[in-house]
Structures are given as structure tokens and as C-alpha cells.
Design a protein around this motif. Structure first.
Motif, short mmCIF file in Angstrom:
data_model
loop_
_atom_site.label_atom_id
_atom_site.label_comp_id
_atom_site.label_asym_id
_atom_site.label_seq_id
_atom_site.Cartn_x
_atom_site.Cartn_y
_atom_site.Cartn_z
N GLU A 96 0.82 -1.21 0.00
CA GLU A 96 0.00 0.00 0.00
C GLU A 96 0.85 1.26 0.00
O GLU A 96 0.44 2.29 -0.57
N MET A 97 2.02 1.21 0.62
CA MET A 97 2.90 2.38 0.66
C MET A 97 3.28 2.82 -0.76
O MET A 97 3.33 4.01 -1.07
N ARG A 100 0.24 4.40 -2.47
CA ARG A 100 -0.04 5.73 -1.91
C ARG A 100 0.85 6.79 -2.55
O ARG A 100 0.43 7.93 -2.76
N LYS A 169 -6.37 0.91 -5.51
CA LYS A 169 -7.11 1.55 -4.43
C LYS A 169 -8.41 0.79 -4.15
O LYS A 169 -8.86 0.68 -3.01
N PRO A 172 -6.95 -3.26 -2.85
CA PRO A 172 -5.59 -3.14 -2.30
C PRO A 172 -4.98 -4.47 -1.89
O PRO A 172 -3.76 -4.61 -1.87
N GLU A 352 6.60 16.01 -1.29
CA GLU A 352 6.47 14.92 -0.34
C GLU A 352 6.83 15.37 1.08
O GLU A 352 6.25 14.91 2.06
N SER A 358 0.23 10.49 7.24
CA SER A 358 -1.07 9.91 7.55
C SER A 358 -1.00 9.10 8.82
O SER A 358 0.06 8.67 9.23
#
Length: 358
Positions: A96-97, A100, A169, A172, A352, A358
Motif C-alpha cells: 500500500e505504501m 499511496r 485503491k 488493495p 512529499e 497519515s
């Protein structure tokens, strides 16, 4: 032009070595960069063909009939295939990183570098007296239109990256469903591009990106079948090259046959590299600098054409034009990477850094 193709083939053969079946590094970055380097040089030869009259019956005619005419869009299939494979491998490793960070690290990064190249083309056009309206420039900045630059590939890959972000998304944790989603969205993209009247090369190889992702997911199973022993490897290599050759005659009768044609070509290249790897330092360097060499190669062609390709230009002048354009592209690309690419990287880093965690 056949002379340049023979030189390119010679560079590939010099870099040819037997792959180590235990390491299976044929899909590593270094190995795939050499393959991409081969095809990027072929893209260069294809693009420069449109800038002058290469009409020698043997030196040019044979290249057109047996190489350029027969391969067509196949010369870009490996770019998309390897891109899809690389993205899927990164997703499997980082999860997921990675997704993202995808909008910035893939989509925005390509856009920033693309806009830098567009600025160079615009500057040349402006200096030579050509001016464009706001609408055309806005469409050019997103790849829908062009001012002499190559744009369809950038437009296509940006949408494929967007499809990737959307699909992962939504799914995932389910890579197979996400890849299916990317494939379905790619099919929709092909339909839309066709409805808008875009030329076939805008969309006819888009599914090769999904094809590369599928290979990432099922690589071990494919290797177990294809690479079991030399006989099975040779059999599958010949079969896919044979199917690619047979389908050539019918590739224009429908999109399904065309997809089989390009899929067979990509499969044949991948299977061949399971046992024989192209590992040439020059070709590897070209593959590493694929984006800038691809997006900037038309600029020297445009600039040098009025000075070198006069009515009196003979075949030697035309071939010198090819060499000088290639060398100029290399020089411009190096400077571009040291300035615009570096600046784009700094912008992404700053964005960034400011992004709230988050």
C-alpha cells in the motif's frame, strides 16, 4: 538504413551471453534496460524515417520491407510490458505504501519531465517563428496534441498509471482483481481513443502493460513450463515467433488478431531472454535513459533538417544526418537529465516533504 540496423544488431550480438538458469536475472533492471535500448534505437530509426527520403532500393528498401514494415508497433511493446512488470513487482514488495506514493512518483513525475521537454520544443518553434494558441498548448501539455514532439506514448502511459492507482485503491489486497481492473480500464481506453478518431498506434499496444503485470503474477508457473529444459525453451520460443510471423498477414483485420500479434512478439522476446541475455553497456545506458532519449529525439531532427537535408543532399549526407541526430539526442538528453529531471526530482521531494503524514 539497413546499415544502422546491422550495427544495432551487432551491438546486441556482442552483448549476448548465456543466462544463468539458477539466477534467472533476465527480468532484472540491467537486463531489461539492454532490451529496451535495442528497441529505443529502432524507435529512433522509425522516427527519423519520416524526416527524409530514404529511398535506396537495397540499403533502405530492404529495411522498410523486412524490418520496419514487419515489426510496426511491436518495437514499443517491451517498453509497456517491462513497465507493467516493474510496477507489479514493486506493488508486491512495497504494498500500500507504493500505491499511496504512485500519483507523485509515477504520474506527476512523468508529467513534470514531459512539460520540461515540451518547453524545449516550444522554444524552438517560437524562435523559428511558429506560435500556438492557448488551447493547443494546453492539449500539448497533457499529451493529447503535439508541437512536433512525440506524445502518444506519454499520453497512454499516464492513463495506464492512473488505471493502476484506481484499481489498486479499489482492490488493495487482491492483486489479481486489481490487474483485471487495469485490463478492463485499458480496454475502455482503447475504445474511447478509437471513437475519438485517434490513430491506431495511440492504443493498439496498451494491453501489453497489463500483459507484463500478469507475467509478474504468474512468472514462476510460466518458467516451470517454458524453461524446464532446453527442448521446451526452444519449442516455446519457436512457437511464439512462428505465431507472430503467421499473424502478420492478418494483423489488420481486427483488434483481437492485432493483440495476439503483439502478445506473441513480447512473449517470444521474454522466452528468448530466459536462456540468452542481451547485456551491452551502450544499450543498457540507452535503456536507462529511455524517457529523455525518446521524448527529445525529434528535436535534433527538426533543428538539423533545414541545414542538412537540402535538395542536393545525397545518400551519404542523409546517413550523416542520422548519425548527427543520434549523437545530438544523446548530448541533449544528458543535459536534460542533469537539469530538468533533477529539478523535477527536487519538486517531488519538496511536495512529499510538505505532505502531512497519515
Amino acid at each position: 538504413m539497413i546499415i544502422f540496423f546491422m550495427l544495432l544488431s551487432g551491438a546486441a550480438i556482442v552483448g549476448l551471453r548465456k543466462a544463468d538458469p539458477t539466477e534467472r536475472d533476465y527480468m532484472s533492471v540491467n537486463m531489461t534496460n539492454s532490451i529496451k535500448g535495442v528497441f529505443l534505437c529502432m524507435v529512433f530509426l522509425s522516427h527519423i524515417w519520416g524526416y527524409t527520403d530514404f529511398s535506396h532500393p537495397y540499403l533502405d528498401g530492404s529495411y522498410q520491407r523486412f524490418i520496419r514494415g514487419r515489426l510496426g508497433q511491436c518495437i514499443v511493446t517491451m517498453f509497456l510490458f517491462y513497465s507493467g512488470y516493474g510496477v507489479m513487482e514493486s506493488v508486491k514488495r512495497k504494498g500500500e505504501m507504493y500505491i499511496r506514493a504512485f500519483p507523485a512518483q509515477r504520474i506527476l513525475k512523468v508529467l513534470l519531465q514531459f512539460e520540461g521537454a515540451i518547453a524545449l520544443f516550444w522554444l524552438y518553434r517560437y524562435v523559428t517563428g511558429t506560435h500556438y494558441g492557448l488551447k493547443k498548448m494546453l492539449l500539448t501539455l497533457v499529451g493529447w496534441d503535439g508541437i512536433g514532439n512525440s506524445n502518444w506514448y506519454i499520453f497512454c502511459i499516464l492513463w495506464l498509471y492512473l488505471f493502476t492507482f484506481i484499481s489498486f485503491k479499489i482492490f488493495p489486497k487482491n492483486h489479481k482483481k486489481a490487474v483485471i481492473g487495469i485490463g478492463m480500464l485499458s480496454l475502455l481506453y482503447m475504445v474511447v481513443m478509437h471513437k475519438f478518431g485517434k490513430e491506431y498506434w495511440w492504443y493498439d499496444t496498451a494491453l501489453c502493460y497489463t500483459y507484463g503485470m500478469l507475467f509478474s503474477l504468474y512468472r514462476k508457473k510460466a518458467e516451470a513450463i517454458v524453461n524446464e529444459n532446453t527442448a521446451s525453451w526452444a519449442f516455446f520460443t519457436v512457437v511464439f515467433f512462428a505465431f507472430h510471423t503467421v499473424l502478420y498477414a492478418d494483423r489488420n483485420i481486427g483488434v483481437f488478431v492485432y493483440q495476439l500479434w503483439v502478445f506473441c512478439f513480447a512473449a517470444a522476446i521474454v522466452i528468448f531472454t530466459m536462456r540468452w541475455v542481451v547485456d551491452n553497456p551502450f544499450l543498457r545506458w540507452v535503456g536507462e535513459h529511455l524517457f529523455e532519449l525518446y521524448i527529445l529525439q525529434r528535436l535534433p531532427m527538426m533543428i538539423l533538417k533545414p541545414y542538412m537535408l537540402t535538395e542536393e543532399a545525397d545518400i551519404m549526407v542523409r546517413y550523416c544526418y542520422v548519425v548527427i541526430c543520434f549523437l545530438s539526442t544523446v548530448i541533449i538528453s544528458v543535459l536534460y537529465r542533469k537539469t530538468i529531471v533533477r529539478l523535477a526530482g527536487m519538486i517531488l521531494t519538496e511536495l512529499e516533504r510538505k505532505e502531512p503524514s497519515s
